[in-house]
Design a protein around this motif. Structure first.
Motif, PDB file in Angstrom:
ATOM      1  N   HIS A 244       0.844  -1.211   0.000  1.00  0.00           N
ATOM      2  CA  HIS A 244       0.000   0.000   0.000  1.00  0.00           C
ATOM      3  C   HIS A 244       0.869   1.247   0.000  1.00  0.00           C
ATOM      4  N   PRO A 245       1.609   1.493  -1.104  1.00  0.00           N
ATOM      5  CA  PRO A 245       2.570   2.602  -1.085  1.00  0.00           C
ATOM      6  C   PRO A 245       1.928   3.984  -0.899  1.00  0.00           C
ATOM      7  N   SER A 246       0.825   4.253  -1.610  1.00  0.00           N
ATOM      8  CA  SER A 246       0.240   5.605  -1.501  1.00  0.00           C
ATOM      9  C   SER A 246      -0.366   5.818  -0.125  1.00  0.00           C
ATOM     10  N   LEU A 247      -1.108   4.839   0.339  1.00  0.00           N
ATOM     11  CA  LEU A 247      -1.754   4.989   1.645  1.00  0.00           C
ATOM     12  C   LEU A 247      -0.706   5.175   2.741  1.00  0.00           C
ATOM     13  N   TRP A 250       0.720   8.718   2.474  1.00  0.00           N
ATOM     14  CA  TRP A 250      -0.202   9.744   2.992  1.00  0.00           C
ATOM     15  C   TRP A 250      -0.209   9.738   4.514  1.00  0.00           C
ATOM     16  N   SER A 273     -10.681   7.634   8.686  1.00  0.00           N
ATOM     17  CA  SER A 273      -9.833   6.606   8.118  1.00  0.00           C
ATOM     18  C   SER A 273      -9.495   6.954   6.668  1.00  0.00           C
ATOM     19  N   PHE A 274      -8.237   7.151   6.391  1.00  0.00           N
ATOM     20  CA  PHE A 274      -7.739   7.484   5.062  1.00  0.00           C
ATOM     21  C   PHE A 274      -8.526   8.616   4.403  1.00  0.00           C
ATOM     22  N   PHE A 275      -8.932   9.592   5.222  1.00  0.00           N
ATOM     23  CA  PHE A 275      -9.548  10.820   4.728  1.00  0.00           C
ATOM     24  C   PHE A 275     -10.858  10.561   3.980  1.00  0.00           C
ATOM     25  N   GLU A 276     -11.495   9.411   4.231  1.00  0.00           N
ATOM     26  CA  GLU A 276     -12.663   9.023   3.436  1.00  0.00           C
ATOM     27  C   GLU A 276     -13.808  10.027   3.554  1.00  0.00           C
ATOM     28  N   ASN A 277     -14.111  10.465   4.770  1.00  0.00           N
ATOM     29  CA  ASN A 277     -15.220  11.420   4.810  1.00  0.00           C
ATOM     30  C   ASN A 277     -14.747  12.868   4.985  1.00  0.00           C
ATOM     31  N   GLY A 278     -13.439  13.068   4.859  1.00  0.00           N
ATOM     32  CA  GLY A 278     -12.889  14.423   4.863  1.00  0.00           C
ATOM     33  C   GLY A 278     -13.048  15.158   6.180  1.00  0.00           C
ATOM     34  N   ARG A 314      -5.974  17.806   0.400  1.00  0.00           N
ATOM     35  CA  ARG A 314      -6.227  16.479  -0.167  1.00  0.00           C
ATOM     36  C   ARG A 314      -4.899  15.885  -0.626  1.00  0.00           C
ATOM     37  N   PRO A 315      -4.638  14.610  -0.351  1.00  0.00           N
ATOM     38  CA  PRO A 315      -3.396  14.007  -0.831  1.00  0.00           C
ATOM     39  C   PRO A 315      -3.332  14.081  -2.359  1.00  0.00           C
TER      40      PRO A 315
END
Lengths: 318, 369
Positions: A244-247, A250, A273-278, A314-315
């Motif tokens: 999971h390189p990008s995750l 980030w 979690s991983f900016f899902e809902n911002g 945002r990433p």
């Protein structure tokens, strides 16, 4: 069934057609037989003027160890091997659960006795607590075909079915690399490392051996300072990052920005979690009005802190 | 009927469905195949489920039976994301196409391709359903649990549906397919409220991941013929897949689509990025060992499904919407399947409060069919 006293030499112990247990601890039975003798005689069948053991492998092992003779046995009048095997299966089923390797051996023996695979699946897998499908039949047969040394490791280290199901896909040389690596880890982490390895291997079209031979992994594995648990844990993290390189990037970048923003210990910034809902959350603790005022002032100051503001970006794409 | 049309290897018909007109029509169209009569399909279903690859085994069989439950349901969409307010007709289950990412591999308890032939019950249920909603416009279709046209040379059901809905103008009826099985459709007069939709992907993904489907050129040509015949058409870029070269791949298909089809004839286009329940991954790994699409990076979404991280999804959507707009599709209604409010806002600049807003966006004004 007739009870008879026979010599151990009368039993063909090389014929294991009804055997499904190979790994056990004999200490308790040894003590019991020493103290009170054999209460339940083993069961044998007669094949070509030789006795074949149906049930009682542990008892025979103890008799051999204690050099006891003669051996009382029940002689089962049964010419059909499947029925003799089922005698053993049901006899055991009545009073105990089977471990993973025993279930695999039972499935393998049944496959030898029953041609109709679907009948086997339907009638016998549910008895063993195995879902009644052909893929499960194949899985357990494959487990039974592992080298005895690997079976011993699986038994002793109690490796989970989920991990064993992944391990059986590897060849002998890959198992040599893998098994010692994953053993110190918990079941979940064992499975995670195997999943990641398989998925990296499929995605990049490279062998597992090549993944593990990479310099960054080898430098961990060859370290003299690290314990086997530390090595396993570091390799697991390296593989997670590779998978999971990008995750991972980030997450690291978020944590670095957070660090640079120098929030005090009492103020915690969390992200979804991983900016899902911002969304982000701020949690802080306080003892009194003065501390409350301090925390608010600190938070207020953060608005003009570029590092802090960068956390909300945002990433980058891709 | 295309020469590549699907024919099952085994046909099973339950005794109670045998006298029904649709069953008889199917038997006529499958006259060259042996048919086995059965009392109860459950034994057959259990037997197929036991197989090494129940999905593949199920695709070789056609089961003709009765729908015991409800034919009409609300699209389940997915929890926590914006729904589409769509209604689904469960007339057929499963399909002969074999897409690697298909959720039906996991979703259905019955792996057989199944046609429910108790049409009288279907029409009654639809009458009730539509009468209750006669004062609002709605969208309804058959392509949720199977391909709408993959069996149409066997069932000829598209004609029945289109004729039925032609008299119910407040409902937009959609047939959703990846096939080019359009002969029956072309044979009848198109009503304004029928929409024939194609699921599209890039050529590379269609070729690699959508086993047994016609290539994209053929699908687009079928769409052109259908739109030329007077139907409105729709397109679903779902799943949009992230892979090396995705931008060129989707741009090419969008350009081709927009060159062939008059944008005014396009009722809507939907976008949805690849997503699947975690349990589907091992099924895909086993059934499609060559696929790489499941080895990208995924996060667990708010609905528990694995999906691309939001920045990747936004990137995919941004570019695809840009391609569509550039190619002349500025006025085509677009919507997202199973996406969050902020994705709608960020990409389409539309504030969506819920599924009713999606319905309004895509609705045909009452009386305009």
């Amino acid at each position: 069934m007739n009870l008879k006293q026979i010599s151990l030499d009368d039993i063909d112990l090389k014929d294991e057609r009804f055997r499904f247990s190979y790994h056990y601890d004999l200490r308790r039975l040894l003590l019991s037989i020493k103290k009170i003798g054999l209460v339940n005689p083993p069961v044998v069948v007669n094949r070509d003027h030789r006795f074949i053991l149906v049930t009682g492998w542990k008892r025979i092992c103890v008799y051999l160890e204690l050099s006891l003779t003669p051996l009382p046995v029940f002689i089962l009048e049964q010419d059909d091997d499947l029925r003799a095997f089922l005698f053993s299966l049901y006899e055991n089923l009545a009073h105990r659960d089977f471990n993973l390797l025993e279930r695999a051996e039972i499935v393998c023996r049944l496959k030898g006795f029953i041609e109709d695979e679907k009948r086997l699946v339907k009638e016998y897998l549910p008895l063993l607590g195995i879902p009644p499908t052909l893929p499960y039949l194949d899985l357990y047969v494959k487990i039974s075909q592992l080298e005895p040394s690997w079976k011993k490791v699986i038994f002793e280290k109690k490796i989970s079915l989920a991990s064993v199901g992944l391990l059986i896909e590897f060849g002998a040389s890959e198992l040599e690399l893998l098994v010692p690596l994953i053993l110190p880890l918990s079941h979940n982490k064992q499975k995670q490392i195997l999943d990641d390895l398989i998925q990296i291997s499929r995605k990049e079209e490279i062998s597992l051996k090549k993944i593990l031979e990479a310099e960054r992994i080898q430098s961990v594995l060859q370290s003299e300072k690290l314990s086997s648990l530390q090595k396993a844990e570091r390799v697991r993290i390296l593989l997670r990052k590779e998978r999971h390189p990008s995750l991972s990037a980030w997450k690291e970048s978020f944590e670095a920005s957070l660090k640079r923003a120098r929030l005090s210990k009492e103020v915690i910034l969390g992200s979804s979690s991983f900016f899902e809902n911002g969304e982000f959350s701020v949690t802080f603790s306080l003892k009194d009005k003065e501390e409350f005022s301090k925390r608010l002032a600190r938070l207020q100051k953060l608005i003009s802190d570029e590092d802090f503001i960068s956390l909300f970006k945002r990433p980058p794409d891709g | 009927m295309d020469k590549d049309s699907f024919y099952p290897q085994r046909v099973f018909i339950t005794k109670d469905s045998e006298p029904l007109p649709l069953t008889q029509r199917i038997l006529k169209n499958l006259h060259h195949l042996p048919v086995e009569g059965i009392q109860n399909p459950q034994d057959l279903i259990e037997d197929i489920k036991m197989s090494r690859d129940p999905v593949a085994e199920g695709k070789k069989c056609l089961l003709v039976t009765l729908q015991k439950g409800s034919f009409v349901k609300s699209c389940p969409c997915t929890p926590q994301y914006i729904g589409c307010n769509y209604f689904i007709i469960n007339s057929d289950l499963n399909c002969p196409l074999d897409c690697s990412y298909c959720i039906l591999q996991l979703y259905l308890d019955n792996p057989l391709i199944t046609v429910h032939t108790n049409s009288e019950k279907l029409w009654n249920q639809l009458d009730n359903f539509l009468n209750k909603r006669r004062n609002r416009s709605l969208r309804i279709g058959t392509g949720e649990l199977g391909d709408s046209l993959a069996l149409d040379h066997i069932t000829e059901r598209s004609k029945d549906f289109i004729r039925y809905f032609s008299a119910r103008s407040h409902a937009q009826f959609e047939l959703k397919t990846k096939t080019i099985n359009i002969n029956n459709i072309l044979g009848i007069k198109p009503p304004g409220n029928a929409v024939i939709a194609w699921s599209l992907n890039s050529h590379q993904m269609a070729q690699m991941e959508e086993v047994g489907t016609p290539d994209i050129y053929k699908r687009l040509e079928a769409a052109r013929l259908v739109s030329r015949a007077g139907y409105r058409v729709a397109f679903h870029f779902d799943p949009v897949i992230y892979y090396q070269g995705w931008e060129e791949g989707y741009a090419e298909v969008i350009d081709d689509m927009m060159m062939r089809i008059d944008p005014k004839k396009i009722a809507w286009i939907s976008l949805g990025s690849l997503r699947f329940p975690p349990a589907l991954k091992s099924v895909i790994m086993k059934r499609f060992p060559q696929t790489k699409i499941i080895y990208e990076e995924f996060i667990e979404g708010k609905d528990g499904k694995l999906r691309y991280p939001k920045p990747i999804r936004l990137w995919l959507y941004e570019r695809i919407v840009e391609f569509l707009r550039k190619a002349g599709g500025k006025k085509i209604p677009l919507y997202f399947c199973m996406e969050s409010r902020d994705v709608w806002q960020e990409i389409l600049e539309i504030k969506i409060r819920g599924k009713e807003d999606v319905q309004k966006l895509l609705a045909l004004p009452l009386g305009e069919s």
